[in-house]
Design a protein around this motif. Structure first.
Motif, PDB file in Angstrom:
ATOM      1  N   LEU A  87     -32.965  46.582 -31.168  1.00  0.00           N
ATOM      2  CA  LEU A  87     -32.491  45.847 -32.778  1.00  0.00           C
ATOM      3  C   LEU A  87     -31.537  46.098 -33.607  1.00  0.00           C
ATOM      4  O   LEU A  87     -30.996  45.388 -34.226  1.00  0.00           O
ATOM      5  CB  LEU A  87     -32.258  48.158 -33.203  1.00  0.00           C
ATOM      6  N   LEU A  88     -30.428  45.111 -32.579  1.00  0.00           N
ATOM      7  CA  LEU A  88     -29.488  44.330 -32.631  1.00  0.00           C
ATOM      8  C   LEU A  88     -30.394  42.913 -32.712  1.00  0.00           C
ATOM      9  O   LEU A  88     -30.141  41.720 -33.901  1.00  0.00           O
ATOM     10  CB  LEU A  88     -28.476  44.362 -31.519  1.00  0.00           C
ATOM     11  N   LYS A  89     -31.157  42.788 -32.182  1.00  0.00           N
ATOM     12  CA  LYS A  89     -31.525  41.232 -32.996  1.00  0.00           C
ATOM     13  C   LYS A  89     -32.077  41.545 -33.735  1.00  0.00           C
ATOM     14  O   LYS A  89     -32.406  40.609 -34.645  1.00  0.00           O
ATOM     15  CB  LYS A  89     -33.054  41.028 -31.062  1.00  0.00           C
ATOM     16  N   ALA A  90     -32.743  42.512 -33.788  1.00  0.00           N
ATOM     17  CA  ALA A  90     -33.721  42.780 -35.209  1.00  0.00           C
ATOM     18  C   ALA A  90     -33.051  42.610 -36.265  1.00  0.00           C
ATOM     19  O   ALA A  90     -33.476  41.495 -37.288  1.00  0.00           O
ATOM     20  CB  ALA A  90     -34.055  43.716 -35.483  1.00  0.00           C
ATOM     21  N   ALA A  91     -31.432  42.835 -36.355  1.00  0.00           N
ATOM     22  CA  ALA A  91     -29.846  43.030 -37.045  1.00  0.00           C
ATOM     23  C   ALA A  91     -30.594  41.318 -37.632  1.00  0.00           C
ATOM     24  O   ALA A  91     -30.282  40.638 -38.795  1.00  0.00           O
ATOM     25  CB  ALA A  91     -29.324  43.152 -36.987  1.00  0.00           C
ATOM     26  N   GLN A  92     -30.443  40.627 -36.182  1.00  0.00           N
ATOM     27  CA  GLN A  92     -29.849  39.460 -36.556  1.00  0.00           C
ATOM     28  C   GLN A  92     -31.405  38.773 -37.068  1.00  0.00           C
ATOM     29  O   GLN A  92     -30.861  37.705 -38.318  1.00  0.00           O
ATOM     30  CB  GLN A  92     -29.929  38.896 -34.817  1.00  0.00           C
ATOM     31  N   LEU A  93     -32.254  38.916 -37.090  1.00  0.00           N
ATOM     32  CA  LEU A  93     -33.192  38.517 -37.749  1.00  0.00           C
ATOM     33  C   LEU A  93     -33.630  38.279 -39.216  1.00  0.00           C
ATOM     34  O   LEU A  93     -33.908  37.644 -40.116  1.00  0.00           O
ATOM     35  CB  LEU A  93     -34.608  38.834 -37.140  1.00  0.00           C
ATOM     36  N   ILE A  94     -32.756  39.302 -39.918  1.00  0.00           N
ATOM     37  CA  ILE A  94     -32.989  40.195 -40.852  1.00  0.00           C
ATOM     38  C   ILE A  94     -31.705  38.982 -42.576  1.00  0.00           C
ATOM     39  O   ILE A  94     -32.075  37.958 -43.114  1.00  0.00           O
ATOM     40  CB  ILE A  94     -32.298  41.851 -41.056  1.00  0.00           C
ATOM     41  N   ALA A 122     -26.601  43.866 -46.513  1.00  0.00           N
ATOM     42  CA  ALA A 122     -26.482  45.497 -45.690  1.00  0.00           C
ATOM     43  C   ALA A 122     -27.855  46.691 -44.781  1.00  0.00           C
ATOM     44  O   ALA A 122     -26.895  47.056 -44.298  1.00  0.00           O
ATOM     45  CB  ALA A 122     -26.120  45.957 -47.053  1.00  0.00           C
ATOM     46  N   ALA A 123     -28.846  45.914 -45.095  1.00  0.00           N
ATOM     47  CA  ALA A 123     -29.767  46.430 -44.768  1.00  0.00           C
ATOM     48  C   ALA A 123     -29.410  46.099 -43.034  1.00  0.00           C
ATOM     49  O   ALA A 123     -29.375  46.719 -42.212  1.00  0.00           O
ATOM     50  CB  ALA A 123     -31.078  46.221 -45.123  1.00  0.00           C
ATOM     51  N   ALA A 124     -29.066  45.276 -43.001  1.00  0.00           N
ATOM     52  CA  ALA A 124     -29.002  44.686 -41.191  1.00  0.00           C
ATOM     53  C   ALA A 124     -27.399  44.962 -40.746  1.00  0.00           C
ATOM     54  O   ALA A 124     -27.958  45.313 -40.038  1.00  0.00           O
ATOM     55  CB  ALA A 124     -28.735  42.878 -41.399  1.00  0.00           C
ATOM     56  N   GLY A 125     -26.775  45.567 -41.623  1.00  0.00           N
ATOM     57  CA  GLY A 125     -25.781  46.315 -41.406  1.00  0.00           C
ATOM     58  C   GLY A 125     -26.212  47.600 -40.584  1.00  0.00           C
ATOM     59  O   GLY A 125     -25.611  48.594 -39.476  1.00  0.00           O
ATOM     60  N   ILE A 126     -27.242  48.141 -41.970  1.00  0.00           N
ATOM     61  CA  ILE A 126     -27.749  49.606 -40.323  1.00  0.00           C
ATOM     62  C   ILE A 126     -28.591  49.154 -39.651  1.00  0.00           C
ATOM     63  O   ILE A 126     -28.632  50.549 -38.420  1.00  0.00           O
ATOM     64  CB  ILE A 126     -28.788  50.062 -42.080  1.00  0.00           C
TER      65      ILE A 126
END
Length: 502
Positions: A87-94, A122-126
């Motif tokens: 999930l953290l990697k997904a946030a970074q890719l966003i 903001a979505a990346a923060g979620i």
């Protein structure tokens, strides 16, 4: 075709629609029909994207993929740490792809480019917040059952979750659901709105890049009446999360009855801005203007009703009008504009119908009311009506457009009665300098989310959802994670079990 990243960097319209297949079992999927449908930008009137119109057979393939991924434990049996890492990697890719996602979001939804960029960030923060929750899912122990019995309460993923998202905040609303679904250990089938599917499809590919196992997230595009309905009815889906209108929410609730699947609904709103006589009127006016103009009023928590003390009504309305006169409406790719386009012709006609009804019903038009659909580009100026009767359509029905109705009150009791006098209970804002009055107000106002001296703000730490006909359940926060789990009680005999027959 010109490279998508180059188009996003230059904010030029594509020469031909950007084509995106569906995403099933970790790869692109064109479906049984192979029928692609073009989407015209509501802010430009030209085709910009193209997605598959799926069949029920395609939906069945997606559910089967999610079911396999759920049953074999490829995701649910990973540790919380392992799920959090993905999930953290997904946030970074966003974040790494923010400009491409922003561009696609603006093309399809018609919202201003700056707003899209803010929502993607903001979505990346979620996703980052949900990653932390993946490591804290827990149950309880009960050591009070006697010396020979020990109790455990185990929280486990609910299984396959169907997620149906709307067109107004396609990426952000998905990000208020999907990372919590994944943090809980569930698998998912996502059906985005047919008007705004491209960012969801892009996200699915990014999740595979982030390390999500194949089949854990599947995306099926097409008509809600076909694949959305089939998803809600599907016997292999354990929960359905739907965000959209109250009438469609009722049909989802009925469809879910087949296998008694769990249902989460975030539905319509007719949200009051309650302004008391002692409020900071300049601050309130700015927020009220923002609340009705944000996303061209196409927002379920839009503050579409101004319920204001009669002694300050005229002053406040004049200040709201002054703010709205500075608002720029136009091309969503122009960063100078505050308000973009209405999403499609049907929504444009619906909003314009409410404006005409307000005029017919004798409400006083304060500002706005102008609409343009030239060249299949749909724009409506933020509109304010005074002297709106509490039982009129303007005051009772969800318009989902930039139209504000103003109704005065004389007493606290009348303010609460007006605020609660609609079928909805999604959100409300309260404006007062009186702490005691604010507390009394938020205790009595019927809404799932309340802002005091602010509006449409907050973070993923807080739960969202509605009461009355605005929905069932909660999203985001630890409560949002718990929505996607089931509790299991476990009784452990420690000593010898007493025999029934000695």
């Amino acid at each position: 075709m010109t490279n998508l990243n180059e188009l996003a960097a230059t904010l030029r319209l594509p020469v031909e629609p950007i084509r995106s297949p569906m995403f099933i079992d970790g790869k692109e999927y064109t479906g049984n029909s192979g029928e692609f449908v073009a989407r015209k930008s509501p802010g430009h009137g030209v085709p910009v994207t193209s997605t598959v119109r799926a069949t029920v057979e395609d939906l069945n393939a997606a559910v089967a993929s999610a079911r396999r991924a759920s049953d074999d434990g490829r995701w649910s049996r990973l540790s919380g740490e392992q799920r959090a890492t993905v999930l953290l990697k997904a946030a970074q890719l966003i974040r790494d792809n923010v400009e491409t996602l922003t561009y696609l979001e603006t093309l399809e939804s018609g919202k201003p480019i700056g707003q899209s960029r803010g929502e993607i960030g903001a979505a990346a923060g979620i996703w980052e917040y949900a990653a932390g929750l993946a490591r804290v899912v827990h149950g309880d122990t009960h050591d009070t059952l006697g010396g020979d019995l020990f109790g455990l309460v185990v929280r486990q993923p609910i299984g396959v979750v169907g997620i149906v998202t709307p067109w107004n905040f396609p990426f952000f609303i998905l990000s208020e659901r999907l990372p919590f679904v994944l943090a809980a250990g569930c698998t998912a089938v996502v059906k985005p709105a047919e008007l705004t599917s491209s960012t969801t499809l892009k996200l699915a590919a990014l999740l595979i890049e982030a390390g999500l196992p194949d089949g854990v997230v599947n995306v099926v595009t097409g008509l809600g009446s076909v694949v959305g309905q089939a998803l809600a009815e599907h016997m292999d889906v354990d929960m359905i999360s739907f965000t959209g209108s109250t009438p469609v929410g009722r049909s989802v609730l009925a469809a879910a009855g087949g296998n008694m699947k769990k249902v989460g609904l975030e539905l319509g709103g007719k949200n009051p801005q309650i302004v008391f006589a002692d409020a900071d009127l300049d601050d309130a006016a700015d927020a009220i203007a923002f609340g009705i103009a944000f996303n061209a009023g196409q927002c379920c928590v839009s503050g579409s009703r101004l319920v204001v003390h009669r002694s300050v009504e005229q002053q406040l309305v004049e200040r709201v009008k002054a703010v709205l006169e500075k608002v720029r409406v136009g091309d969503p790719l122009d960063a100078a504009n505050h308000v973009g386009a209405i999403v499609e012709a049907r929504q444009f006609d619906k909003i314009r119908g409410f404006i005409n009804a307000g005029r017919r019903d004798g409400a006083q038009l304060v500002c706005g009311g102008t609409a343009s659909n030239e060249g299949e580009r749909f724009f409506i100026e933020p509109t304010v009506f005074r002297n709106v009767q509490p039982q009129s359509a303007l005051a009772q029905e969800e318009i989902f457009g930039p139209v504000l109705s103003v109704t005065p009150f004389d007493t606290f009791e009348e303010a609460i009665q007006l605020a609660n006098g609609v079928p909805y209970g999604l959100a409300a804002s309260i404006w007062t300098r009186d702490l005691q009055g604010a507390i009394k107000s938020f205790r009595e106002v019927q809404a799932g989310r309340i802002w005091v001296n602010c509006t449409i703000t907050g973070g993923p730490e807080m739960p969202i959802g509605g009461v009355k006909q605005s929905g069932i359940g909660r999203e985001t926060g630890r409560y949002g994670l718990e929505e996607y789990t089931e509790l299991k009680s476990v009784h452990i005999q420690v000593g010898s079990r007493p025999r029934w027959i000695a």
